[in-house]
Design an enzyme around this catalytic site. Structure first.
Site, PDB file in Angstrom:
ATOM      1  N   LYS A   1      20.079   8.087  85.150  1.00  0.00           N
ATOM      2  CA  LYS A   1      21.154   7.190  84.731  1.00  0.00           C
ATOM      3  C   LYS A   1      21.193   5.965  85.625  1.00  0.00           C
ATOM      4  O   LYS A   1      20.847   6.052  86.803  1.00  0.00           O
ATOM      5  CB  LYS A   1      22.512   7.902  84.879  1.00  0.00           C
TER       6      LYS A   1
ATOM      7  N   ARG B   1      23.439  19.744  75.947  1.00  0.00           N
ATOM      8  CA  ARG B   1      23.116  20.537  74.759  1.00  0.00           C
ATOM      9  C   ARG B   1      22.033  21.570  75.063  1.00  0.00           C
ATOM     10  O   ARG B   1      21.997  22.644  74.465  1.00  0.00           O
ATOM     11  CB  ARG B   1      22.698  19.608  73.609  1.00  0.00           C
TER      12      ARG B   1
HETATM   13  N1  BES Z   1      27.370  14.038  80.610  1.00  0.00           N
HETATM   14  C1  BES Z   1      26.858  13.046  79.752  1.00  0.00           C
HETATM   15  C2  BES Z   1      27.901  12.519  78.764  1.00  0.00           C
HETATM   16  C3  BES Z   1      29.061  11.757  79.343  1.00  0.00           C
HETATM   17  C4  BES Z   1      29.028  10.386  79.402  1.00  0.00           C
HETATM   18  C5  BES Z   1      30.210  12.410  79.743  1.00  0.00           C
HETATM   19  C6  BES Z   1      30.120   9.683  79.900  1.00  0.00           C
HETATM   20  C7  BES Z   1      31.293  11.722  80.241  1.00  0.00           C
HETATM   21  C8  BES Z   1      31.251  10.350  80.307  1.00  0.00           C
HETATM   22  C9  BES Z   1      25.700  13.617  78.947  1.00  0.00           C
HETATM   23  O1  BES Z   1      24.930  14.584  79.576  1.00  0.00           O
HETATM   24  C10 BES Z   1      24.780  12.483  78.648  1.00  0.00           C
HETATM   25  O2  BES Z   1      24.196  11.956  79.564  1.00  0.00           O
HETATM   26  N2  BES Z   1      24.655  12.139  77.367  1.00  0.00           N
HETATM   27  C11 BES Z   1      23.808  11.088  76.965  1.00  0.00           C
HETATM   28  C12 BES Z   1      23.034  11.568  75.752  1.00  0.00           C
HETATM   29  C13 BES Z   1      21.903  10.667  75.350  1.00  0.00           C
HETATM   30  C14 BES Z   1      20.817  10.679  76.411  1.00  0.00           C
HETATM   31  C15 BES Z   1      21.351  11.163  74.039  1.00  0.00           C
HETATM   32  C16 BES Z   1      24.680   9.884  76.626  1.00  0.00           C
HETATM   33  O3  BES Z   1      25.769  10.067  76.114  1.00  0.00           O
HETATM   34  O4  BES Z   1      24.255   8.776  76.907  1.00  0.00           O
HETATM   35 MN    MN Z   2      23.374  13.703  80.748  1.00  0.00          MN
END
Ligand code: BES
Ligand code: MN
Ligand code: ZN
Length: 498
Positions: A277, A351
């Site tokens: 990230k 997931r």
């Molecule tokens: N934990 C994150 C989602 C999240 C984002 C929770 C902001 C709380 C606040 C999750 O694991 C994630 O990184 N999701 C990605 C999915 C994508 C890579 C398909 C996302 O939402 O960007």
């Molecule tokens: Mn994630």
């Protein structure tokens, strides 16, 4: 903070601050107070333009006319919109009012009983939840700098004044509020604690501490997870020095007619893994175990509430880190139920861990499964920070959850499990892939999860938005983890026996 019920008039209370509520459209309760102040109160109210909007206040010294030091009028809004949620907010405004007046003791009437069909138990519970939830602060990590500043006076005792016939039910409401708020504030603590402390092992310890009071806990180490075929969760954990832990809590009272499994996402820190990230996106990722925190909070409440429903709580705790041992884009892994997953983005890890957690939950053969997960940023885009996304294979289950959410004041909104979007996550060389094409990201994530629950009626709550707040949009949600889900789940389970 102690909240107690007193029979009589709040005006007779010897507190630092006495508060009387005033509806915008019914000012009668003030007549008594007005007489005490020789009619000056009503003059002041009109002079100051006090309308009685919810949370609006007017504070002045009592000049010895009352046992209390200060007197306040607080607006209750329109009678027709005074719901339990308004009462909860009111509790929050009263905590703020006490703080700003440096009052450690407060006496108040119990507004709402008899309004809009609310009974005194419901009114007292909502008001008390407002008090307990708003007074929460996370100060474990405040150091010497913070201690030098003048410590705020804490509100220690709240006396809620009621009529004789309402006393018993008000007591019950307050008692329930205390259990629910303690459990919610516990979940907040878990979320607020940094990932360096809140490791998978620590989450297992928190679960172990629940044993007793009808609650049993089974903890699985990495070896046992492997024996059970939980290779998806293990893959996510592989980049971290912290070993994964599987947790299965159970509460099985005699005579329970239904069994529910509650599954929580438990990523103790989500760096994104190799699909790392950006710095901003990582700042709050200690919250990525908020689903599991809700499960632990629920069990804390279950131990006290003695509900006649059997409950399994399941989470697989992992940390998602990049390293030489981390799982990679392109890897294909086999989940516990035999489904193969092509990893395209290691940041879609929730997931992947839930694939095994849900398979495990389904293997327990519950009547239904509900999962809570901080799963997608897309859900925050779609619904914002105050509303959770709900997706379900079972309309009755979704109805029950929406009703529970309405009662608890934890908003959620249903999104469709639109079947043709499953095409977005079909893989050419495995069964499914862990990301779609970017559109409908919340729904495709849910369709991915659906693959692992079999025929069990299932509902998924994407709590990425409401599990954490930096904006304090409501007085009963201070900065940080909100404990979203705990009160909602308790009410959901309470409704099941009806
Ligand atoms: N934990 C994150 C989602 C999240 C984002 C929770 C902001 C709380 C606040 C999750 O694991 C994630 O990184 N999701 C990605 C999915 C994508 C890579 C398909 C996302 O939402 O960007
Ligand atoms: Mn994630
Ligand atoms: Zn995540």
């Amino acid at each position: 903070m102690e909240i107690r019920v007193v029979q009589g008039r709040p005006l007779d209370g010897a507190a630092d601050l006495v508060v009387i509520g005033m509806f915008r459209d019914a000012r009668r309760p003030l007549e008594d107070a007005d007489r005490t102040f020789d009619g000056e109160l009503s003059k002041l109210i009109s002079r100051e333009g006090f309308e009685g909007k919810l949370g609006q206040t007017l504070v002045f010294p009592t000049f010895g006319k009352l046992p209390a030091k200060k007197f306040a009028v607080i607006g209750l809004g329109e009678k027709k919109s005074f719901t339990p949620d308004a009462a909860r907010k009111l509790g929050g405004f009263l905590v703020k009012l006490a703080m700003s007046n440096r009052a450690t003791t407060l006496a108040t009437s119990l507004p709402g009983a008899g309004v809009n069909g609310m009974d005194s138990r419901t009114a007292a519970q909502a008001l008390a939840e407002g008090f307990f939830l708003s007074a929460y602060r996370f100060h474990v990590y405040h150091g010497t700098l913070r201690k030098k500043e003048t410590p705020p006076r804490e509100l220690k005792t709240v006396s809620i004044y009621v009529t004789a016939n309402a006393a018993k039910s008000a007591e019950e409401g307050i008692r329930t509020a205390e259990i629910l708020s303690t459990a919610t504030n516990y979940a907040r603590d878990l979320v607020n604690t940094p990932s360096s402390e809140m490791t998978p092992a620590r989450m297992a310890e928190e679960a172990r501490a629940m044993v007793g009071n009808g609650i049993r806990v089974k903890v699985m180490d990495a070896n046992e997870m492997e024996r059970r075929g939980m290779c998806a969760a293990l893959a996510v954990a592989r980049g971290s020095v912290h070993a994964p832990v599987g947790v299965h809590l159970s509460y099985r009272p005699a005579g329970a007619k239904r069994t529910v499994a509650i599954v929580g996402k438990a990523v103790t820190f989500d760096s994104g893994g190799l699909s790392i990230k950006p710095a901003k996106g990582m700042e709050t990722m200690k919250i990525d175990m908020a689903g599991a925190a809700a499960v632990l909070g629920l069990f804390k409440a279950l131990a006290e509430l003695r509900l006649p429903v059997a409950v399994h709580g399941v989470f697989l705790a992992v940390e998602n880190m990049p390293s030489g041992t981390a799982y990679r884009p392109g890897d294909i892994i086999r989940a516990m139920n035999g489904t193969t997953i092509e990893i395209l983005n290691t940041d879609a890890e929730g997931r992947v861990t839930l694939a095994d957690a849900l398979s495990y939950a389904a293997s327990l053969k519950p009547d239904m499964i509900v999962d809570l997960a901080t799963l997608t940023g897309a859900c925050v885009v779609a619904l914002g920070e105050e509303v959770a996304g709900l997706m379900s294979t079972d309309p009755k289950l979704s109805r029950r959850l929406r009703d529970a959410a309405d009662e608890s004041g934890e908003p959620l909104w249903e999104l469709p499990l639109f079947p043709s979007y499953f095409d977005h996550i079909r893989s050419k060389i495995a069964d499914i892939k862990n990301t779609g094409n970017g559109s409908a990201g919340t729904i495709t994530a849910a369709l991915f999860l659906k693959q692992f629950v079999g025929d069990t009626p299932w509902a998924h709550l994407d709590i990425a938005g409401p599990s954490y707040t930096e904006r304090e949009t409501r007085p009963d949600q201070p900065y940080g983890g909100t404990g979203y889900g705990v009160r909602l789940l308790v009410r959901f389970l309470q409704q099941l026996r009806r």
